[in-house]
Write an enzyme that holds these catalytic residues in place. Structure first.
Site, PDB file in Angstrom:
ATOM      1  N   HIS A  93      48.908 -28.774  14.248  1.00 50.12           N
ATOM      2  CA  HIS A  93      48.700 -28.872  15.697  1.00 50.12           C
ATOM      3  C   HIS A  93      49.512 -30.059  16.233  1.00 50.12           C
ATOM      4  O   HIS A  93      49.660 -31.076  15.550  1.00 50.12           O
ATOM      5  CB  HIS A  93      47.210 -29.055  16.023  1.00 50.12           C
ATOM      6  N   GLU A 163      52.753 -23.225  20.714  1.00 53.58           N
ATOM      7  CA  GLU A 163      52.253 -24.092  21.776  1.00 53.58           C
ATOM      8  C   GLU A 163      53.341 -25.084  22.162  1.00 53.58           C
ATOM      9  O   GLU A 163      53.562 -26.065  21.443  1.00 53.58           O
ATOM     10  CB  GLU A 163      51.054 -24.916  21.286  1.00 53.58           C
TER      11      GLU A 163
HETATM   12  P1  PGA Z   1      44.578 -26.976  26.234  1.00 47.88           P
HETATM   13  O1  PGA Z   1      44.878 -27.285  24.669  1.00 47.88           O
HETATM   14  O2  PGA Z   1      44.114 -25.557  26.303  1.00 47.88           O
HETATM   15  O3  PGA Z   1      43.511 -27.965  26.621  1.00 47.88           O
HETATM   16  O4  PGA Z   1      45.877 -27.197  26.959  1.00 47.88           O
HETATM   17  C1  PGA Z   1      45.469 -26.320  23.865  1.00 47.88           C
HETATM   18  C2  PGA Z   1      45.622 -26.819  22.457  1.00 47.88           C
HETATM   19  O5  PGA Z   1      45.948 -27.988  22.249  1.00 47.88           O
HETATM   20  O6  PGA Z   1      45.420 -26.063  21.493  1.00 47.88           O
END
Ligand code: PGA
Length: 248
Positions: A93, A163
């Protein structure tokens, strides 16, 4: 492919009492609306959640160490997470990478999880975008390093979560059109490396997803699953999100 929400609780909530309540609510809504949910809970709550009647809800660690045990103060091994009944784990992550986790650590964690028959949810994503498209090569490199030790017969077990770092915690997600483009690019890299099975892998989008924007992302983003932070730790916002996803 079924719609999926991975609820990344991050370092929330602050007590077991609240965690239990949030989990029960999440389970109830997931069952009612028939959307698959995996809860990525903080390590301190994993075993207690693992001990609850979970129904179809998946349980994920937010991070694991690749060694099974040893002198790694503050770490939790994939084996320990499995013993606590986690069947998934987030790997790489952006918030872990910001604390120093490298592509090579991610590769080792992925291999350790697969050796235990657990599903790694491999998080990848660029920090910035430019007109030359360097974000594509950046993402490809992260992806291929993470998968370096994953043989053909294990790849079906892997989930990819794209992401873009700049969209995590932001007010808005990335544009669905851009997500669609990236999903095609990631899919192509998977198919090049693994053939047909690459078409079947789940690719998630994460970054500022909630009930107000998930509809357009489903329609135009080329993805059916999401890694959700903030909107997953507020039962009302989660309900809103799952309601929109119900018919996906
Ligand atoms: P968020 O975080 O939905 O608060 O933007 C997503 C993540 O870090 O997985």
């Amino acid at each position: 492919m079924k719609a999926l929400v991975v609820a990344n609780w991050k370092m929330n909530p602050i007590s077991w009492k609240e965690a239990k309540k949030l989990f029960e609510e999440t389970k109830r809504m997931s069952g009612l609306l028939k959307v698959s949910v995996i809860v990525a809970a903080p390590p301190i709550f994993l075993r207690d959640i693992g001990g609850l009647r979970r129904g179809k809800i998946g349980l994920a660690a937010q991070n694991v160490h690749f060694e099974q045990s040893g002198s790694f103060t503050g770490e939790v091994s994939a084996l320990q997470a499995k013993d606590a009944k986690a069947n998934y784990a987030l790997v790489g992550h952006a918030e872990r990478r910001a604390m120093g986790e490298t592509d090579d650590d991610v590769r080792k964690k992925v291999a350790a999880l697969l050796a235990l028959e657990m599903t790694p949810i491999i998080c990848i994503g660029e920090h910035v975008r430019d007109d030359e498209g360097s974000h594509f090569t950046f993402v490809r490199e992260q992806l291929l390093t993470a998968l370096r030790d994953v043989p053909q017969q294990k790849i079906a077990k892997v989930i990819i979560a794209y992401e873009p770092v700049w969209a995590i915690g932001a007010a808005e997600p990335m544009r669905p059109h851009d997500m669609h483009e990236m999903s095609i690019y990631i899919r192509k890299a998977l198919v090049e490396k693994y053939g047909e099975v690459g078409h079947k892998l789940m690719i998630l989008y994460g970054g500022a997803v909630d009930g107000t924007n998930v509809g357009t992302m489903l329609e135009h983003g080329g993805v059916k699953g999401f890694l959700v932070g903030r909107a997953s730790v507020d039962a009302k916002r989660l309900a809103e999100l799952l309601r929109v996803m119900k018919d996906a």
